[in-house]
Design an enzyme around this catalytic site. Structure first.
Site, PDB file in Angstrom:
ATOM      1  N   LYS A 160       0.801  -1.111   0.120  1.00  0.00           N
ATOM      2  CA  LYS A 160      -0.088  -0.138   0.023  1.00  0.00           C
ATOM      3  C   LYS A 160       0.921   1.444  -0.202  1.00  0.00           C
ATOM      4  O   LYS A 160       0.943   1.857   1.009  1.00  0.00           O
ATOM      5  CB  LYS A 160      -1.074   0.039   1.157  1.00  0.00           C
ATOM      6  CG  LYS A 160      -2.201   0.938   1.133  1.00  0.00           C
ATOM      7  CD  LYS A 160      -3.281   0.530   2.079  1.00  0.00           C
ATOM      8  CE  LYS A 160      -4.411   1.450   2.128  1.00  0.00           C
ATOM      9  NZ  LYS A 160      -4.883   1.793   0.896  1.00  0.00           N
TER      10      LYS A 160
HETATM   11  N1  PPE Z   1      -7.617  -1.783  -3.111  1.00  0.00           N
HETATM   12  C1  PPE Z   1      -7.167  -0.501  -3.210  1.00  0.00           C
HETATM   13  C2  PPE Z   1      -6.367  -0.059  -4.159  1.00  0.00           C
HETATM   14  C3  PPE Z   1      -7.415   0.276  -1.949  1.00  0.00           C
HETATM   15  O1  PPE Z   1      -6.910   1.668  -1.966  1.00  0.00           O
HETATM   16  C4  PPE Z   1      -8.037  -0.240  -0.937  1.00  0.00           C
HETATM   17  C5  PPE Z   1      -8.246   0.772   0.529  1.00  0.00           C
HETATM   18  C6  PPE Z   1      -8.488  -1.687  -1.020  1.00  0.00           C
HETATM   19  C7  PPE Z   1      -8.335  -2.264  -1.970  1.00  0.00           C
HETATM   20  C8  PPE Z   1      -9.364  -1.971   0.049  1.00  0.00           C
HETATM   21  O2  PPE Z   1      -8.479  -2.545   1.394  1.00  0.00           O
HETATM   22  P1  PPE Z   1      -8.968  -2.642   2.700  1.00  0.00           P
HETATM   23  O3  PPE Z   1      -9.071  -1.168   3.302  1.00  0.00           O
HETATM   24  O4  PPE Z   1      -7.674  -3.050   3.404  1.00  0.00           O
HETATM   25  O5  PPE Z   1     -10.216  -3.346   2.746  1.00  0.00           O
HETATM   26  N2  PPE Z   1      -8.395   1.858   0.156  1.00  0.00           N
HETATM   27  C9  PPE Z   1      -7.993   2.935   1.315  1.00  0.00           C
HETATM   28  C10 PPE Z   1      -7.733   4.283   0.806  1.00  0.00           C
HETATM   29  C11 PPE Z   1      -8.789   4.961   0.176  1.00  0.00           C
HETATM   30  C12 PPE Z   1      -8.494   6.540  -0.156  1.00  0.00           C
HETATM   31  O6  PPE Z   1      -9.093   7.121  -0.975  1.00  0.00           O
HETATM   32  O7  PPE Z   1      -7.484   6.978   0.551  1.00  0.00           O
HETATM   33  C13 PPE Z   1      -9.159   2.837   2.172  1.00  0.00           C
HETATM   34  O8  PPE Z   1     -10.036   2.382   2.141  1.00  0.00           O
HETATM   35  O9  PPE Z   1      -8.673   3.256   3.453  1.00  0.00           O
END
Ligand code: PPE
Length: 308
Positions: A160
C-alpha cells in the site's frame, strides 16, 4: 473543514497541533512517492464505546509494505497500535477514519532514498461514507477505466504505497469527470482487478467471486471480512480471474474497503447490474458488517480493539 475533529496529529512519537504537523518541501516522499500508508476506521460501538476495526491487521500490513520498500520503522508494532489509540483519544473521536503514513523525510534528493529518515505520522478525523451518503443503500454507477492497473513486477500492488495511488488518481478522476462515482481497473491481460480504492466482488450463480491475490490487487482487509461473513452465510467464495463481461452479467457487484465499507454497484458502463439496484447479498453482508462494528452484534471474530 475536510479534516473535521483532527486537532492533534501523531508525528514521530509526539502529538502535535494540526497547524504544526508539517514536513519540508525537500522531503523525499513528495518528490518520489516514497511512502506507505494505511486507512482504517474506528466505530462508535454500543458495547465498548468505540472500537478500532482490525487494528492488528492494518498495522501488520503497514509493516509488510515498509519491508518491501526497505523502510525501517523505528517504532514497534505495539507502539504504533498504541499511537493509533492515543490519537483517537486525544482528539475525542469515537468514530473516525485513521491514516497512518510511513514516509521518507528530508535527507538528500536523488532516487536512492536510503539517506532519508523514515518518519511516521498518524492522523484521524471524521470521514463519512466514502462514495457518498446514498451509495451504501442505493449502490453506485461505475465505469471500467481506460487506465490499466499496475503490471506485475512494476509497482507492487500488494504494497500500500503512496506511489501506487497515481494510477488510482487517474482512474478516479476519469470516472468522476464523466459522471461516474468510481472506476474499475483491469490488469494488463484485461481481467478485472479492483476500484481505485476498493476491492471488488461479484455474485455469480449464487457464489461470490473476487480476483485472486497476485492479480494486481491489494490484500484488502475488508475483502477478508467479506470472505468470512460469506462463509458464515453458507455462500461459497472463489478467488478467480474475472473477465470484464462478467461485470455486466453478474447478479450483483460490490466494492469493499476500509473507506468504502461495503458499497453495492448498480451499473457498470451504464449497463444495469442485476436489477440495477443494490443487491440482496451485498446488502446482507453490509448489514452483518455494520452490526459487528456498531455493537448490535457481538464481535464474534475479534475484529475490534476498544479505545480506552
Ligand atoms: N484496493 C485498493 C487499491 C485500496 O486502496 C483499498 C483501500 C482496498 C483495495 C481495500 O482494502 P482494505 O481497506 O484493506 O479493505 N483503500 C484505502 C484508501 C482510500 C483512499 O481514498 O485513500 C481505504 O479504504 O482506506
Amino acid at each position: 473543514m475536510a479534516f473535521e475533529g483532527c486537532e492533534k496529529i501523531w508525528m514521530n512519537g509526539a502529538l502535535v497541533d494540526f497547524e504544526d504537523a508539517k514536513i519540508h518541501v525537500l522531503s523525499h516522499v513528495i518528490h518520489y512517492g516514497s511512502g506507505v500508508f494505511e486507512g482504517l476506521r474506528a466505530y462508535e460501538n454500543s458495547r465498548m464505546g468505540s472500537g478500532v476495526f482490525r487494528l492488528d491487521e492494518h498495522i501488520d500490513r503497514l509493516f509488510n509494505s515498509a519491508k518491501v520498500l526497505r523502510m525501517e520503522i523505528r517504532y514497534g508494532k505495539k507502539e504504533l497500535r498504541q499511537a493509533v489509540l492515543d490519537t483517537l483519544k486525544v482528539n475525542g473521536l469515537k468514530s473516525a477514519y485513521i491514516r497512518p503514513l510511513v514516509y521518507r523525510g528530508m535527507g538528500s534528493l536523488g532516487v536512492d532514498p536510503t539517506s532519508c529518515p523514515v518518519e511516521v505520522m498518524i492522523a484521524a478525523w471524521n470521514w463519512g461514507a466514502y462514495l457518498g451518503k446514498e451509495a451504501l443503500l442505493d449502490g453506485v454507477d461505475v465505469r471500467v477505466s481506460s487506465w490499466t492497473r499496475m503490471a506485475p513486477n512494476t509497482f507492487p500492488a500488494m504494497v500500500k504505497s503512496t506511489a501506487n495511488y497515481l494510477n488510482s488518481q487517474l482512474i478516479r478522476m476519469e470516472a468522476n469527470m464523466e459522471g461516474y462515482t468510481e472506476g474499475i481497473g483491469l490488469d494488463t491481460g484485461g481481467m478485472v482487478c479492483e476500484g481505485s480504492g476498493e476491492n471488488i466482488f461479484l455474485v455469480w450463480e449464487g457464489r461470490l467471486l473476487t480476483p485472486p491475490l497476485g492479480n494486481s490487487v491489494l490484500k484488502g482487509i475488508t475483502r477478508d471480512c467479506i470472505i468470512r461473513l460469506a462463509g458464515e452465510m453458507g455462500i461459497e467464495v472463489r478467488e478467480q480471474p474475472i473477465a470484464r463481461e462478467m461485470l455486466y452479467m453478474a447478479e450483483e457487484v460490490f466494492f469493499t474497503g476500509s473507506a468504502a465499507e461495503v458499497t453495492p454497484i448498480r451499473s457498470v458502463d451504464r449497463i444495469p447490474v442485476g436489477e440495477g439496484k443494490a443487491g440482496p447479498i451485498a446488502l446482507e453482508l453490509q448489514r452483518r458488517f455494520f452490526a459487528i462494528v456498531s455493537g448490535d452484534d457481538e464481535d464474534r471474530f475479534g475484529w475490534l480493539t476498544p479505545v480506552e
